[in-house]
Design an enzyme around this catalytic site. Structure first.
Site, PDB file in Angstrom:
ATOM      1  CE  LYS A 124      46.047  40.942  45.901  1.00 18.19           C
ATOM      2  NZ  LYS A 124      45.030  40.686  44.780  1.00 18.19           N
TER       3      LYS A 124
HETATM    4  N1  PMP Z   1      40.242  43.714  42.544  1.00 17.04           N
HETATM    5  C1  PMP Z   1      40.502  42.384  42.669  1.00 17.04           C
HETATM    6  C2  PMP Z   1      39.600  41.174  43.347  1.00 17.04           C
HETATM    7  C3  PMP Z   1      41.705  42.183  42.642  1.00 17.04           C
HETATM    8  O1  PMP Z   1      42.359  40.969  42.750  1.00 17.04           O
HETATM    9  C4  PMP Z   1      42.797  42.967  42.559  1.00 17.04           C
HETATM   10  C5  PMP Z   1      44.350  42.759  42.053  1.00 17.04           C
HETATM   11  N2  PMP Z   1      45.252  42.959  43.257  1.00 17.04           N
HETATM   12  C6  PMP Z   1      42.248  44.335  42.090  1.00 17.04           C
HETATM   13  C7  PMP Z   1      40.979  44.487  42.215  1.00 17.04           C
HETATM   14  C8  PMP Z   1      43.173  45.528  41.884  1.00 17.04           C
HETATM   15  O2  PMP Z   1      43.816  46.011  42.816  1.00 17.04           O
HETATM   16  P1  PMP Z   1      45.146  46.472  42.646  1.00 17.04           P
HETATM   17  O3  PMP Z   1      45.076  47.733  41.902  1.00 17.04           O
HETATM   18  O4  PMP Z   1      45.870  46.661  43.850  1.00 17.04           O
HETATM   19  O5  PMP Z   1      46.425  45.382  42.273  1.00 17.04           O
END
Ligand code: PMP
Length: 318
Positions: A165
């Protein structure tokens, strides 16, 4: 939605709790923006605020920094960052909240394309969250949102890494979201370099067809924690789930499409590229799998579900 920060809010930076206005870095802070972050939710529950899947988020933050080769200072290990996130929710007297831990380079060091000699900063902010049942649209959670396929492709895993991330990944997301908005949609649907469906700008995507659930494999999407939660719910509900490559026409012909994410939670999609999703095939919304997922998710994050109690970390225990 995230509420704008209060000027007296408390922020944590490199081991210190500081007022919002004092948590600053120098103008020369590494402007290439190499860094990683997390987005985490706390929920006001019957027994006080608790953070949903805190350890999983912190573990992903450390995996992200490992992927980018950013060594987090040993004093700020996972347990310490978990504790800080809980304490910030308490100190700011928050109930429903959005928490953002981040790790980034600071310093100039000749403005070169290297990170030698730069310092690594670690910060956490916690902001109030107004639970208005919306995601990107006032009626989003109930009626669903509109997606539009982006002209921007999700980065190839050979150039940037989807499992991190990383700040840089969000340049594509920001461009794609702006384009979708300019075209009257709520969010973007990004394809990979070969034209297969990946995810939305900040959420994973799921399809339902004939009672079976499909989601793109984790090779070119962020391994969402909500995605994993939904995959676990699906198994518990006795539904078949497939992680496999999906095309745009798979999306257009799905009975249901929904997004998952810490901020999006479970958000139905009602339209993709001007095509109504599932209008002819889906039964009443209350029977829809999206609705069952929304209900299960809501029960878990609010501490009203029997299963998976360990997913909630009460902030009072910090
Ligand atoms: N894809 C992207 C590009 C994101 O930014 C997020 C948000 N964090 C997600 C998927 C979903 O991830 P999560 O369920 O861990 O928030």
């Amino acid at each position: 939605m995230i509420v704008d920060p209060h000027p007296d809010a408390t922020v944590w930076l490199d081991g210190e709790f500081l007022p919002w206005r004092d948590a600053t870095v120098h103008v020369t802070a590494h402007h290439y923006g190499v860094g990683v972050f997390e987005g985490v939710r706390a929920y006001a529950g019957d027994r006080g605020p608790a953070i949903f899947r805190l350890r999983d988020h912190t573990a992903r933050l450390f995996r992200s920094s490992q992927i980018l080769g950013i060594p987090v200072p040993p004093a700020f290990g996972p347990e310490e960052l978990d504790r800080v996130q809980c304490e910030l929710v308490s100190r700011n007297r928050l109930g429903d909240a959005y928490i953002r831990p981040f790790v980034f380079y600071d310093g100039a060091s000749g403005i070169g394309l290297h990170t030698k000699g730069l310092s690594i900063r670690v910060a956490v902010v916690a902001l109030a969250w107004r639970d208005d049942g919306a995601h990107l649209d006032p009626l989003g959670k109930d009626q669903g949102i509109r997606l539009r396929t982006a002209s921007h492709r999700r980065q190839h895993p050979g150039s940037l890494f989807a499992k991190a991330k990383a700040n840089a990944n969000y340049v594509t997301s920001i461009l794609a979201l702006a384009e979708a908005r300019a075209c009257g949609a709520h969010d973007a649907l990004l394809l990979d370099h070969e034209g297969f469906v990946t995810e939305a700008s900040g959420a994973n995507v799921f399809l339902v067809r004939d009672g079976v659930i499909y989601t793109p494999p984790a090779e070119s999407v962020l391994e969402g924690i909500t995605r994993r939660t939904v995959l676990e719910f699906a198994v518990e509900m006795g539904l078949s789930v497939f992680e496999r490559r999906l095309t745009r026409d798979d999306v257009y012909t799905a009975d249901e499409v929904f997004l998952t994410g810490t901020a999006a939670e479970i958000t139905p999609v009602r339209e993709v590229d001007g095509r109504t999703i599932g209008a002819c095939t889906r039964g009443p919304r209350r029977e829809a799998i999206t609705t069952r997922m929304q209900e299960d998710y809501r029960a878990h994050v609010r501490g009203r579900a029997g299963l998976h109690r360990g997913w909630l970390t009460p902030v009072g225990n910090a």
